[in-house]
Design a protein around this motif. Structure first.
Motif, PDB file in Angstrom:
ATOM      1  N   THR A 172      75.659  36.196   3.872  1.00  0.00           N
ATOM      2  CA  THR A 172      74.876  35.325   4.743  1.00  0.00           C
ATOM      3  C   THR A 172      73.516  35.963   4.991  1.00  0.00           C
ATOM      4  OG1 THR A 172      75.833  36.337   6.730  1.00  0.00           O
ATOM      5  CG2 THR A 172      76.867  34.320   5.916  1.00  0.00           C
ATOM      6  N   CYS A 192      70.107  35.569   7.588  1.00  0.00           N
ATOM      7  CA  CYS A 192      69.816  35.032   8.917  1.00  0.00           C
ATOM      8  C   CYS A 192      68.601  34.103   8.910  1.00  0.00           C
ATOM      9  CB  CYS A 192      69.577  36.192   9.883  1.00  0.00           C
ATOM     10  SG  CYS A 192      69.171  35.653  11.552  1.00  0.00           S
ATOM     11  N   CYS A 226      67.001  32.912  11.492  1.00  0.00           N
ATOM     12  CA  CYS A 226      66.055  33.346  12.519  1.00  0.00           C
ATOM     13  C   CYS A 226      65.216  34.515  12.010  1.00  0.00           C
ATOM     14  CB  CYS A 226      66.805  33.745  13.784  1.00  0.00           C
ATOM     15  SG  CYS A 226      65.738  34.290  15.135  1.00  0.00           S
ATOM     16  N   SER A 227      65.860  35.493  11.384  1.00  0.00           N
ATOM     17  CA  SER A 227      65.147  36.644  10.832  1.00  0.00           C
ATOM     18  C   SER A 227      64.127  36.201   9.790  1.00  0.00           C
ATOM     19  CB  SER A 227      66.154  37.612  10.215  1.00  0.00           C
ATOM     20  OG  SER A 227      65.508  38.700   9.595  1.00  0.00           O
ATOM     21  N   ASN A 278      70.250  40.363   5.846  1.00  0.00           N
ATOM     22  CA  ASN A 278      71.425  39.689   5.290  1.00  0.00           C
ATOM     23  C   ASN A 278      72.594  40.650   5.321  1.00  0.00           C
ATOM     24  OD1 ASN A 278      71.660  40.917   2.337  1.00  0.00           O
ATOM     25  ND2 ASN A 278      69.489  40.581   2.789  1.00  0.00           N
ATOM     26  N   ARG A 295      71.868  31.072   6.359  1.00  0.00           N
ATOM     27  CA  ARG A 295      72.987  30.503   7.110  1.00  0.00           C
ATOM     28  C   ARG A 295      73.373  31.405   8.277  1.00  0.00           C
ATOM     29  NH1 ARG A 295      75.757  26.933   3.308  1.00  0.00           N
ATOM     30  NH2 ARG A 295      74.042  25.607   2.651  1.00  0.00           N
ATOM     31  N   PHE A 296      73.424  30.818   9.484  1.00  0.00           N
ATOM     32  CA  PHE A 296      74.122  31.460  10.601  1.00  0.00           C
ATOM     33  C   PHE A 296      75.629  31.333  10.350  1.00  0.00           C
ATOM     34  CE2 PHE A 296      70.330  29.894  13.153  1.00  0.00           C
ATOM     35  CZ  PHE A 296      69.772  31.156  13.353  1.00  0.00           C
ATOM     36  N   GLU A 353      77.422  29.865  12.372  1.00  0.00           N
ATOM     37  CA  GLU A 353      77.632  28.473  12.783  1.00  0.00           C
ATOM     38  C   GLU A 353      77.400  27.514  11.621  1.00  0.00           C
ATOM     39  OE1 GLU A 353      75.653  30.476  16.459  1.00  0.00           O
ATOM     40  OE2 GLU A 353      75.682  30.713  14.274  1.00  0.00           O
ATOM     41  N   ASP A 354      76.392  27.825  10.797  1.00  0.00           N
ATOM     42  CA  ASP A 354      76.119  26.981   9.630  1.00  0.00           C
ATOM     43  C   ASP A 354      77.268  27.055   8.627  1.00  0.00           C
ATOM     44  OD1 ASP A 354      73.496  26.168  10.443  1.00  0.00           O
ATOM     45  OD2 ASP A 354      72.747  28.139   9.848  1.00  0.00           O
ATOM     46  N   SER A 387      80.752  37.771  10.695  1.00  0.00           N
ATOM     47  CA  SER A 387      79.640  38.416  10.017  1.00  0.00           C
ATOM     48  C   SER A 387      79.502  39.859  10.491  1.00  0.00           C
ATOM     49  CB  SER A 387      78.344  37.640  10.316  1.00  0.00           C
ATOM     50  OG  SER A 387      77.228  38.303   9.778  1.00  0.00           O
ATOM     51  N   GLU A 442      77.248  42.255  11.093  1.00  0.00           N
ATOM     52  CA  GLU A 442      75.803  42.242  11.264  1.00  0.00           C
ATOM     53  C   GLU A 442      75.154  43.538  10.780  1.00  0.00           C
ATOM     54  OE1 GLU A 442      73.820  39.412  13.080  1.00  0.00           O
ATOM     55  OE2 GLU A 442      75.446  38.825  11.731  1.00  0.00           O
ATOM     56  N   ALA A 487      79.218  38.979  14.590  1.00  0.00           N
ATOM     57  CA  ALA A 487      79.100  37.596  15.058  1.00  0.00           C
ATOM     58  C   ALA A 487      80.211  36.778  14.412  1.00  0.00           C
ATOM     59  CB  ALA A 487      77.735  37.022  14.692  1.00  0.00           C
TER      60      ALA A 487
END
Length: 257
Positions: free
Chosen positions: A143, A145, A147-148, A158, A211-212, A214-215, A239, A241, A248
């Motif tokens: 994944t 991020c 936002c990042s 990632n 992708r979060f 959540e995604d 994830s 992190e 997460a």
């Protein structure tokens, strides 16, 4: 010889599950591409013990496993759990087979092949003529991020994420089909063997597909909801992190109405 297990017990307490676990056993599985695949399973088997019996016959669990010669598939677990009930004179039984499952995978650009692995668990139970089975898949994906990516001048963090999926199905669903759904929900799949051109492709592909967790879980839900053979599912995405000192996660459970 005296059958101690069949001695009368006077404490009047039914035991919900009694049996054996941690049984390491070679099994032969159905394989979509190669017909069969051999692996080693961690096996648990149990039955409900009525209040009047002191104990169950533990050896009969292994005897039942031997009757099937280590051949395990979603198609024969119904007869397997029913046979456990017959063998141990029980009204309820349950089994679990957990094992690594291997599949061939081509790198996205070079096409070079290698083995990849996921963790599979088959959980089945039989009670009063009713059979239930859950297929579980655990698979690592990548994944990146969103936002990042959005706030950084260049790059984005990632990481590897673990997708754990359990399903109840109507009809045959191959492990490979569930693997494909999981991989399609992520920023990018993972591979065992890659060349430089493959690394470039995956790096750029994940950057264009952030992708979060959540995604990922929502993408999973969309694809699973559109598959009529899947009657129920429970999915978890965790994830690991890369820039936070914590994980997460997101989880969802749905049943087809």
């Amino acid at each position: 010889m005296k059958d101690v297990q069949k001695e009368q017990d006077t404490r009047n307490i039914q035991i919900d599950r009694v049996g054996v676990k941690g049984v390491s056993y070679p099994v032969v599985l159905m394989d979509r591409d190669n017909k069969t695949q051999s692996t080693i399973a961690d096996v648990s088997m149990s039955v409900m013990l009525p209040r009047e019996y002191r104990g169950t016959h533990m050896s009969r669990f292994i005897e039942t496993l031997e009757e099937y010669h280590g051949r395990v598939s979603p198609s024969n677990l119904g007869s397997f759990t029913k046979r456990l009930c017959e063998k141990l004179n029980a009204s309820e039984s349950s089994v679990s087979f957990a094992f690594p499952y291997y599949f061939r995978k081509k790198a996205p650009v070079s096409g070079i092949e290698s083995f990849s692995k996921c963790d599979v668990v088959l959980e089945a139970s039989y009670e009063a003529g009713n059979f239930d089975m859950i297929i579980g898949i655990g698979l690592n994906v990548q994944t990146l991020c969103p936002c990042s990516k959005e706030i950084s001048r260049y790059g984005a963090h990632n990481q590897r994420a673990l997708v754990s999926l359990k399903v109840r199905c109507e009809g045959l669903v191959w492990f490979e089909e569930l693997i494909a759904i999981i991989e399609a929900s992520a920023s990018a799949p993972l591979y065992t063997l890659l060349k430089r051109e493959d690394e470039k492709y995956i790096t750029e592909h994940s950057y264009e597909n952030p992708r979060f967790v959540e995604d990922v879980i929502r993408e999973l839900a969309v694809m699973l909801d559109s598959e009529p053979r899947i009657l129920w599912y429970k999915a978890n995405v965790t994830s690991s992190e890369s820039i936070h000192n914590h994980d997460a996660f997101a989880e969802i459970e749905r049943r087809r109405s």
